[in-house]
Design an enzyme around this catalytic site. Structure first.
Site, PDB file in Angstrom:
ATOM      1  N   TYR A  15       0.817  -1.219   0.000  1.00  0.00           N
ATOM      2  CA  TYR A  15       0.000   0.000   0.000  1.00  0.00           C
ATOM      3  C   TYR A  15       0.848   1.265   0.000  1.00  0.00           C
ATOM      4  CZ  TYR A  15      -4.436  -2.356   0.571  1.00  0.00           C
ATOM      5  OH  TYR A  15      -5.562  -3.118   0.348  1.00  0.00           O
ATOM      6  N   TYR A 142     -14.755  -4.307   2.833  1.00  0.00           N
ATOM      7  CA  TYR A 142     -13.376  -4.741   2.582  1.00  0.00           C
ATOM      8  C   TYR A 142     -13.189  -6.136   3.161  1.00  0.00           C
ATOM      9  CZ  TYR A 142      -8.395  -5.296   2.451  1.00  0.00           C
ATOM     10  OH  TYR A 142      -7.150  -5.800   2.194  1.00  0.00           O
ATOM     11  N   ASP A 234     -17.454 -11.951   8.538  1.00  0.00           N
ATOM     12  CA  ASP A 234     -16.006 -11.733   8.437  1.00  0.00           C
ATOM     13  C   ASP A 234     -15.537 -10.989   9.691  1.00  0.00           C
ATOM     14  OD1 ASP A 234     -13.441 -10.909   7.955  1.00  0.00           O
ATOM     15  OD2 ASP A 234     -13.833 -10.044   5.978  1.00  0.00           O
ATOM     16  N   LYS A 263      -6.530 -11.409  11.837  1.00  0.00           N
ATOM     17  CA  LYS A 263      -5.733 -10.360  12.497  1.00  0.00           C
ATOM     18  C   LYS A 263      -5.298 -10.634  13.950  1.00  0.00           C
ATOM     19  CE  LYS A 263      -6.458  -6.701   9.316  1.00  0.00           C
ATOM     20  NZ  LYS A 263      -7.640  -6.573   8.465  1.00  0.00           N
TER      21      LYS A 263
HETATM   22  C1  LIG Z   1      -7.718  -7.014   6.990  1.00  0.00           C
HETATM   23  C2  LIG Z   1      -9.017  -7.654   6.628  1.00  0.00           C
HETATM   24  C3  LIG Z   1      -9.062  -8.751   5.754  1.00  0.00           C
HETATM   25  C4  LIG Z   1      -7.845  -9.269   5.036  1.00  0.00           C
HETATM   26  O1  LIG Z   1      -6.911  -9.812   5.914  1.00  0.00           O
HETATM   27  P1  LIG Z   1      -5.382  -9.955   5.453  1.00  0.00           P
HETATM   28  O2  LIG Z   1      -4.752 -10.776   6.514  1.00  0.00           O
HETATM   29  O3  LIG Z   1      -4.836  -8.555   5.399  1.00  0.00           O
HETATM   30  O4  LIG Z   1      -5.377 -10.618   4.125  1.00  0.00           O
HETATM   31  C5  LIG Z   1     -10.289  -9.352   5.534  1.00  0.00           C
HETATM   32  N1  LIG Z   1     -11.401  -8.896   6.122  1.00  0.00           N
HETATM   33  C6  LIG Z   1     -11.395  -7.840   6.965  1.00  0.00           C
HETATM   34  C7  LIG Z   1     -12.675  -7.410   7.611  1.00  0.00           C
HETATM   35  C8  LIG Z   1     -10.209  -7.176   7.235  1.00  0.00           C
HETATM   36  O5  LIG Z   1     -10.198  -6.105   8.042  1.00  0.00           O
END
Ligand SMILES: *Cc1c(COP(=O)(O)O)cnc(C)c1O
Length: 421
Positions: A15, A142, A234, A263
């Site tokens: 990025y 996202y 998610d 994360k």
């Molecule tokens: C960061 C994020 C992802 C992607 O995760 P990465 O480990 O960066 O590939 C997917 N969904 C959400 C809600 C996120 O914040």
């Protein structure tokens, strides 16, 4: 050559527009909420290093558990073989997730956790012989940077170069009291084509910490269930305490069919991801017919060291002190939000649990790429605070071990910035 110069010769950063980027700051070590550069300059990590670090940097307990695992078993192929850390992590995680979550599928990061979730849904219908291939998602969503995850994310400057190659997704507005009925009819109209509905629960992180109410998400999930549409929660960002409860779905009464995590899962120690699902989804892949198999896997699937880091992080997460810290941060944010919400340069302040976001008044120049973003970033960096504004939106989501003094320092620098910029 110093490290920054050596870096510039060989590294391409994420990025980052490499032509205009500020020099990359070499970090030597981390401790608690802070990381330190080569000159021992301290930076408070107000964004938990891209939202992953929940217990502070170089946590000795996680380090010890990882070191122990490394001397026992660093990795083994996960097809045909299994190991204690993978099984124990699945058992312990399922025990604290909604009871309908019954199986764990391991992968490497948030994007892969989402890819697996999408493939589970699409193949679920394929295995059942039903033509359901469309996906429903929120505008501005996202879900990651790989192609499937990018497809179910909102179209933006970040996806522009790939838009024609992304698969077709139905995007709907975030639900509220005014539009919930119309969103429900959109689902009903499409239901025979819809494989699944994917959402970020309560907070759309990357979109700018956009927040919406659990009540209407609940209604949407419930409606999807009535219409036979699978739901993917998610929780890559919201999982493990961010929203004030262990998982964002704990704010809901309706539970999703599939959940994605990454994360915070290893406490920010290493890359890891996983997808959980219901028995019903799992069962749709059981057959004498090998073609019904979920043909997905990564070389490092269920890496034992990542599992050990996750188990250690889970121990810390479930300790009473962590729950208290999460509440302490949430309370502290609420007081500060109240204090600055009427400032004329603040357009909006919003909070969910440990996440506090402030939208800077910009007149009509609100682009993510506005120079305000760079000015703010640099301002906080000079003050020894790592913040990564999303356009004109600054946010704090610290490791849970952040001290009251560190929080007070960050708040005071935000007030200074409001006067200076
Ligand atoms: C960061 C994020 C992802 C992607 O995760 P990465 O480990 O960066 O590939 C997917 N969904 C959400 C809600 C996120 O914040």
């Amino acid at each position: 050559m110093n490290l920054t110069e050596r870096d510039k010769k060989v590294i391409w950063h994420p990025y980052t527009q490499m032509q205009t980027a500020l020099p990359h700051i070499p970090i030597v070590r981390g401790e608690g909420t802070c990381v330190y550069d080569a000159d021992e300059k301290k930076y408070i990590d107000a964004v938990s290093s891209w939202w992953v670090n929940i217990h502070g940097h170089a946590h000795p307990y996680i380090a010890q558990k990882v070191a122990e695992q490394l001397t026992k078993l660093e990795h083994v192929i996960f097809a045909g073989f299994t190991h204690e850390p993978a099984v124990e992590l699945a058992e312990r995680l399922l025990a604290i997730l909604p009871p309908n979550q019954q199986k764990v599928f391991y992968s490497d990061n948030g994007s892969t956790a989402v890819e697996v979730a999408i493939k589970m849904c699409l193949q679920y219908w394929h295995n059942k012989g039903e033509q359901r291939t469309k996906i429903l998602a929120f505008k501005n969503a996202y879900h990651g940077d790989t192609f499937g995850a990018m497809s179910v994310s909102g179209r933006s400057a970040f996806t522009a170069a790939f838009d024609s190659l992304l698969f077709e997704v139905e995007f709907i507005d975030l639900p509220d009291k005014d539009n919930i009925d119309s969103l429900k009819s959109q689902v009903s109209n499409l239901k025979s084509e819809l494989a699944c509905f994917i959402f970020e629960p309560l907070v759309q992180g990357s979109a700018g910490m956009i927040m919406y109410e659990a009540e209407y998400l609940n209604e949407l999930i419930s409606h999807c269930r009535e219409e036979g549409v699978l739901t993917i929660d998610d929780e890559v960002f919201t999982g493990f305490g961010r929203t004030g409860k262990p998982f964002a779905c704990n704010h809901l009464t309706e539970q999703p069919d599939i959940m994605c995590f990454s994360k915070g899962i290893t406490g920010g120690t290493m890359a890891f991801g996983l997808t959980t699902c219901t028995q019903d989804i799992y069962d749709a892949f059981l057959s004498e017919d090998k073609l019904k198999t979920l043909f997905h896997g990564h070389s490092y699937t269920a890496n034992p060291v990542a599992c050990a880091a996750s188990l250690a992080s889970l121990d810390l997460f479930l300790a009473p002190g962590t729950t208290q810290n999460i509440q302490r941060i949430a309370d502290s944010h609420a007081i500060f939000a109240e204090k600055i919400k009427l400032h004329h340069k603040i357009k909006n302040v919003r909070q969910t649990g440990t996440i506090l976001a402030m939208e800077w008044e910009t007149g009509n120049n609100t682009s993510y790429f506005s120079s305000l973003r760079d000015t703010l970033y640099k301002y906080f960096l000079d003050a020894g605070i790592i913040m990564r504004p999303l356009g004109n939106i600054i946010y704090i989501l610290p490791p849970y071990c952040i001290t009251d003094a560190e929080l007070a320092y960050i708040y005071s620098k935000i007030e200074d910035a409001l006067e200076a910029i």
